[in-house]
Write a protein that holds these residues in place. Sequence first.
Motif, PDB file in Angstrom:
ATOM      1  N   SER A   1       1.595   4.878  15.050  1.00 23.24           N
ATOM      2  CA  SER A   1       2.995   4.622  15.412  1.00 23.24           C
ATOM      3  C   SER A   1       3.287   3.132  15.449  1.00 23.24           C
ATOM      4  O   SER A   1       4.339   2.676  14.967  1.00 23.24           O
ATOM      5  CB  SER A   1       3.319   5.255  16.766  1.00 23.24           C
ATOM      6  N   CYS A   2       2.375   2.353  16.001  1.00 20.63           N
ATOM      7  CA  CYS A   2       2.570   0.899  16.076  1.00 20.63           C
ATOM      8  C   CYS A   2       2.650   0.285  14.689  1.00 20.63           C
ATOM      9  O   CYS A   2       3.475  -0.600  14.432  1.00 20.63           O
ATOM     10  CB  CYS A   2       1.432   0.260  16.870  1.00 20.63           C
ATOM     11  N   LEU A   3       1.788   0.729  13.784  1.00 24.34           N
ATOM     12  CA  LEU A   3       1.801   0.186  12.422  1.00 24.34           C
ATOM     13  C   LEU A   3       3.103   0.534  11.705  1.00 24.34           C
ATOM     14  O   LEU A   3       3.687  -0.321  11.012  1.00 24.34           O
ATOM     15  CB  LEU A   3       0.604   0.728  11.639  1.00 24.34           C
TER      16      LEU A   3
ATOM     17  N   LEU B   1      12.042   9.721  15.946  1.00 23.86           N
ATOM     18  CA  LEU B   1      10.811  10.421  16.328  1.00 23.86           C
ATOM     19  C   LEU B   1       9.605   9.780  15.663  1.00 23.86           C
ATOM     20  O   LEU B   1       9.654   9.392  14.500  1.00 23.86           O
ATOM     21  CB  LEU B   1      10.898  11.897  15.924  1.00 23.86           C
ATOM     22  N   GLY B   2       8.510   9.681  16.408  1.00 24.17           N
ATOM     23  CA  GLY B   2       7.263   9.188  15.860  1.00 24.17           C
ATOM     24  C   GLY B   2       7.060   7.698  15.956  1.00 24.17           C
ATOM     25  O   GLY B   2       5.930   7.220  15.796  1.00 24.17           O
ATOM     26  N   TYR B   3       8.116   6.927  16.211  1.00 24.97           N
ATOM     27  CA  TYR B   3       7.975   5.476  16.262  1.00 24.97           C
ATOM     28  C   TYR B   3       7.220   5.013  17.510  1.00 24.97           C
ATOM     29  O   TYR B   3       6.655   3.929  17.523  1.00 24.97           O
ATOM     30  CB  TYR B   3       9.344   4.798  16.250  1.00 24.97           C
ATOM     31  N   GLY B   4       7.262   5.802  18.557  1.00 24.23           N
ATOM     32  CA  GLY B   4       6.680   5.377  19.827  1.00 24.23           C
ATOM     33  C   GLY B   4       7.671   4.663  20.715  1.00 24.23           C
ATOM     34  O   GLY B   4       7.399   4.421  21.896  1.00 24.23           O
ATOM     35  N   SER B   5       8.845   4.326  20.182  1.00 22.76           N
ATOM     36  CA  SER B   5       9.850   3.615  20.976  1.00 22.76           C
ATOM     37  C   SER B   5      10.463   4.522  22.034  1.00 22.76           C
ATOM     38  O   SER B   5      10.744   4.079  23.158  1.00 22.76           O
ATOM     39  CB  SER B   5      10.943   3.070  20.057  1.00 22.76           C
ATOM     40  N   VAL B   6      10.683   5.798  21.687  1.00 25.69           N
ATOM     41  CA  VAL B   6      11.211   6.749  22.665  1.00 25.69           C
ATOM     42  C   VAL B   6      10.235   6.901  23.826  1.00 25.69           C
ATOM     43  O   VAL B   6      10.628   6.916  25.004  1.00 25.69           O
ATOM     44  CB  VAL B   6      11.467   8.111  21.992  1.00 25.69           C
ATOM     45  N   ILE B   7       8.944   6.995  23.519  1.00 27.10           N
ATOM     46  CA  ILE B   7       7.913   7.099  24.554  1.00 27.10           C
ATOM     47  C   ILE B   7       7.880   5.833  25.395  1.00 27.10           C
ATOM     48  O   ILE B   7       7.792   5.894  26.631  1.00 27.10           O
ATOM     49  CB  ILE B   7       6.541   7.355  23.903  1.00 27.10           C
TER      50      ILE B   7
ATOM     51  N   ILE C   1       2.485   0.744  -3.063  1.00 29.31           N
ATOM     52  CA  ILE C   1       3.078   1.899  -2.387  1.00 29.31           C
ATOM     53  C   ILE C   1       1.980   2.768  -1.773  1.00 29.31           C
ATOM     54  O   ILE C   1       2.097   3.247  -0.637  1.00 29.31           O
ATOM     55  CB  ILE C   1       3.931   2.711  -3.376  1.00 29.31           C
ATOM     56  N   THR C   2       0.900   2.968  -2.530  1.00 27.57           N
ATOM     57  CA  THR C   2      -0.218   3.771  -2.023  1.00 27.57           C
ATOM     58  C   THR C   2      -0.811   3.157  -0.765  1.00 27.57           C
ATOM     59  O   THR C   2      -1.101   3.855   0.216  1.00 27.57           O
ATOM     60  CB  THR C   2      -1.302   3.904  -3.107  1.00 27.57           C
ATOM     61  N   VAL C   3      -0.982   1.829  -0.779  1.00 24.70           N
ATOM     62  CA  VAL C   3      -1.525   1.140   0.397  1.00 24.70           C
ATOM     63  C   VAL C   3      -0.571   1.267   1.583  1.00 24.70           C
ATOM     64  O   VAL C   3      -1.001   1.477   2.724  1.00 24.70           O
ATOM     65  CB  VAL C   3      -1.801  -0.342   0.061  1.00 24.70           C
ATOM     66  N   LEU C   4       0.732   1.141   1.313  1.00 20.33           N
ATOM     67  CA  LEU C   4       1.720   1.253   2.389  1.00 20.33           C
ATOM     68  C   LEU C   4       1.665   2.613   3.070  1.00 20.33           C
ATOM     69  O   LEU C   4       1.895   2.730   4.278  1.00 20.33           O
ATOM     70  CB  LEU C   4       3.128   1.019   1.834  1.00 20.33           C
ATOM     71  N   ILE C   5       1.365   3.651   2.304  1.00 20.71           N
ATOM     72  CA  ILE C   5       1.310   4.994   2.873  1.00 20.71           C
ATOM     73  C   ILE C   5      -0.010   5.239   3.590  1.00 20.71           C
ATOM     74  O   ILE C   5      -0.049   5.842   4.676  1.00 20.71           O
ATOM     75  CB  ILE C   5       1.517   6.048   1.762  1.00 20.71           C
ATOM     76  N   ILE C   6      -1.121   4.743   3.017  1.00 23.34           N
ATOM     77  CA  ILE C   6      -2.449   5.069   3.545  1.00 23.34           C
ATOM     78  C   ILE C   6      -2.749   4.303   4.833  1.00 23.34           C
ATOM     79  O   ILE C   6      -3.274   4.875   5.800  1.00 23.34           O
ATOM     80  CB  ILE C   6      -3.528   4.788   2.481  1.00 23.34           C
ATOM     81  N   ILE C   7      -2.424   3.017   4.867  1.00 21.71           N
ATOM     82  CA  ILE C   7      -2.826   2.178   6.013  1.00 21.71           C
ATOM     83  C   ILE C   7      -2.306   2.723   7.348  1.00 21.71           C
ATOM     84  O   ILE C   7      -3.065   2.822   8.322  1.00 21.71           O
ATOM     85  CB  ILE C   7      -2.378   0.721   5.785  1.00 21.71           C
ATOM     86  N   PRO C   8      -1.020   3.108   7.481  1.00 25.62           N
ATOM     87  CA  PRO C   8      -0.577   3.621   8.785  1.00 25.62           C
ATOM     88  C   PRO C   8      -1.188   4.964   9.165  1.00 25.62           C
ATOM     89  O   PRO C   8      -1.196   5.321  10.352  1.00 25.62           O
ATOM     90  CB  PRO C   8       0.944   3.758   8.609  1.00 25.62           C
ATOM     91  N   THR C   9      -1.683   5.714   8.191  1.00 23.28           N
ATOM     92  CA  THR C   9      -2.272   7.015   8.511  1.00 23.28           C
ATOM     93  C   THR C   9      -3.765   6.932   8.808  1.00 23.28           C
ATOM     94  O   THR C   9      -4.333   7.876   9.365  1.00 23.28           O
ATOM     95  CB  THR C   9      -2.049   8.000   7.348  1.00 23.28           C
ATOM     96  N   LEU C  10      -4.400   5.817   8.459  1.00 21.87           N
ATOM     97  CA  LEU C  10      -5.849   5.688   8.669  1.00 21.87           C
ATOM     98  C   LEU C  10      -6.275   5.743  10.137  1.00 21.87           C
ATOM     99  O   LEU C  10      -7.332   6.300  10.444  1.00 21.87           O
ATOM    100  CB  LEU C  10      -6.360   4.392   8.031  1.00 21.87           C
ATOM    101  N   PRO C  11      -5.525   5.143  11.081  1.00 28.63           N
ATOM    102  CA  PRO C  11      -5.988   5.184  12.474  1.00 28.63           C
ATOM    103  C   PRO C  11      -6.219   6.588  13.020  1.00 28.63           C
ATOM    104  O   PRO C  11      -7.060   6.766  13.906  1.00 28.63           O
ATOM    105  CB  PRO C  11      -4.849   4.481  13.237  1.00 28.63           C
TER     106      PRO C  11
END
Length: 737
Positions: free
Chosen positions: A150-152, A313-319, A622-632
């Motif tokens: 979420s932070c990424l 939703l999902g950003y973590g800002s609501v939390i 684009i591939t890196v942009l999608i993969i990096i936030p999902t890796l954690p």
Amino acid sequence: MIMKGKDQPNQPIKPSLPLGAFQAEKPPLPTDDAEESHWLDEGQVESQFGPGQVAGGGADGQDRPAWDSKLQYVLAQVGFSVGLGNVWRFPYLCHQNGGGAFMVLYVILLVVIGVPLFFMELAAGQCIRQGSIGVWKHISPKLAGIGYSSCLVCFYVALYYNVIIAWSLFYMGNSFQYPLPWEQCPIDTATNNTVKECEGSSPTSYFWFRKALDITNSIDESAGFNPIMTGCLLAAWAIVALGMIKGIKSSARVMYFSSIFPYVVLAIFLVRGLMLDGAMEGITYMFYPKVSTWGEVQVWRQAATQVFFALGLGYGSVIAYSSYNPVNNNCHRDALMVSGINFMTSVLASLVVFVVLGFRAKNITLRCVADNLGLLGDGASHWSGQPWWPQFNVSDPSSVSIGEYQQWFSHYGSLAGPNITDCNLEKEMNKGVEGTGLAFIAFTEAMALFPASPFWSTLFFLMLLNLGLSTMFGTMQGILTPLMDNFSLLGRHRTVLTVSSCALGFLIGLLFTQRSGNYFVTMFDDYSATLPLIIVVVFETYSVSWVYGADRFLDDIEVMLKWRPPVVYKYLWKYVCLLAMVGLLVASILRMFFKWPTYTAWNENTASEASLQYPGWALAMITVLIIIPTLPVPIGYVYSTLRSRGTSRLRPQDAGVAGCVAIVGQDLHREMYTKCSSMERLDAALEEEEEEDEKQRGGAACSRVGFLSGRSEEHYQLLPQRAEPELEEEQEEDTVV
């Protein structure tokens, strides 16, 4: 909530701590300080929750900040969820996907999917009183990666979102002149003629692509930085840093203006727009329902995606925002209220957009009719005797209505020659405009036709600036709050962390101030957030409804609110929302594979837009942009699993007293995830364990805690939840609020 069990009438009354008083990973049990709680992290205090009190302290050991008032909190949540997408994305989707039929579909998905997920995030943040990292780490250490993802994603969004704020600053600065610089095409001093690029497009398009962006013909051409936009981006990040420098205390004060002002502007524009010629045509076109669109999968996907992003939703800002609430705040009412305000704002913005676009479309159509009548008038001496010659007065365009011209053209247009064209109001309305094209081209063109156009232009871009800032504050809060909650060093240096984050955002944001920067903004907007956010929400929903348990989560909410939410939420979380988000994820992935990624480029020579395919290096990006936030997410799971296995292999005789106590702490910690109302039993067990540990230190302690044998087993037995009938009986007879 203070409870006293009937089987312990002489025991002192202890406060029952909700889930927020504990985190998933605890430090080893202290062996020499019996007065300090074993299970509370640094900075957490063991106290009863109530208005103004907090469960999770700051990293520096102080109490957690809190909102000054409920109004402040509501404005912050509304300001974050209501953003630029409500103004330039929702009207476009409504326009393209069936008008009123799309609105009905949107409301259905909002109620069935949006509100339950929004309520889930609000309740999780308020109950556990941590940012996104701490919330999911609390449920299970293996799920801590959800918070980091979420932070990424928040950081990705903040990078390009602030560029849009910079564009708004640039346009607002250029609005303080008359006439507006995008009202007319400039003159080429070399030839003393109109600039060819502007003549081939329009004054507003030329100003946007050439004066504001100075854009290249493709993403492959960098051509250096745009100095004006670089300065505007620096100013935008400086505003964000100043607004966030003292946390919610400073940003919340700004929210009083930035969250309310856009509604004032929208109301003014609506009143003014309803007086314009063509406003009713625009509203009619917007609300006319096309129910047949419900049979298209693409319409459902776009409606669900809009619900998903509209609520943040999902950003973590609501939390993060809800974690600063008092524990007894009615978060269920907040979820319904904010979701309702969000939808009504989208409807209000759509009304404003369509009355203005209706006015613009009618002006373009009338201008088309006048031009064609002028051509007919020029050839009147040759054509006036022809049977197709119109019966209306071609020398007076103001006396000819659009309907009369269209009726004549449908019968005789083909006989009048190729120079005579159709002028169709509906065709102009069908030219759907979204995003930057709506705000910086279509709307600016319409406002240039208003009397006192500089005033309306300044008002409009000031509204965009405030919409962007209120969302930007929430996005940054989704980054800073989890980091300060989980890293004590960062928590003690809030100001340094805020300024450093904004400085880093500006440096990386220079990518978007190149002459080709607009193409990178489009890339980030399309790919950096969509898939990663959907994946994050899928794991969030699964974690709450299946890992932690929907029933237990409702139990915790009942402790907070003093009433139990409807049981329908249990089934919505476990089945409907989860399956809907998985379906949305699959549909988004399939769309990416079956439709080659493209972007819209501006061609300077033809003065028009063209759709181009991304080059190979851009596809890799684009591939890196999608993969990096999902890796954690997988990394956090693997790391926690390996760590727990390594700890389980530690032999008590080799670990010493501290190691043995840590092992016992982990065993007891597994039973901490019980209902809030049973926490006092854990406190009593901890006190007994602490007294026994003081009496038996050294090697004996190791054998005592290592295998839980003999008499000590009574002190270290696991703490299962009591049966529901017993709980209900005790609550009826011995509960004191």
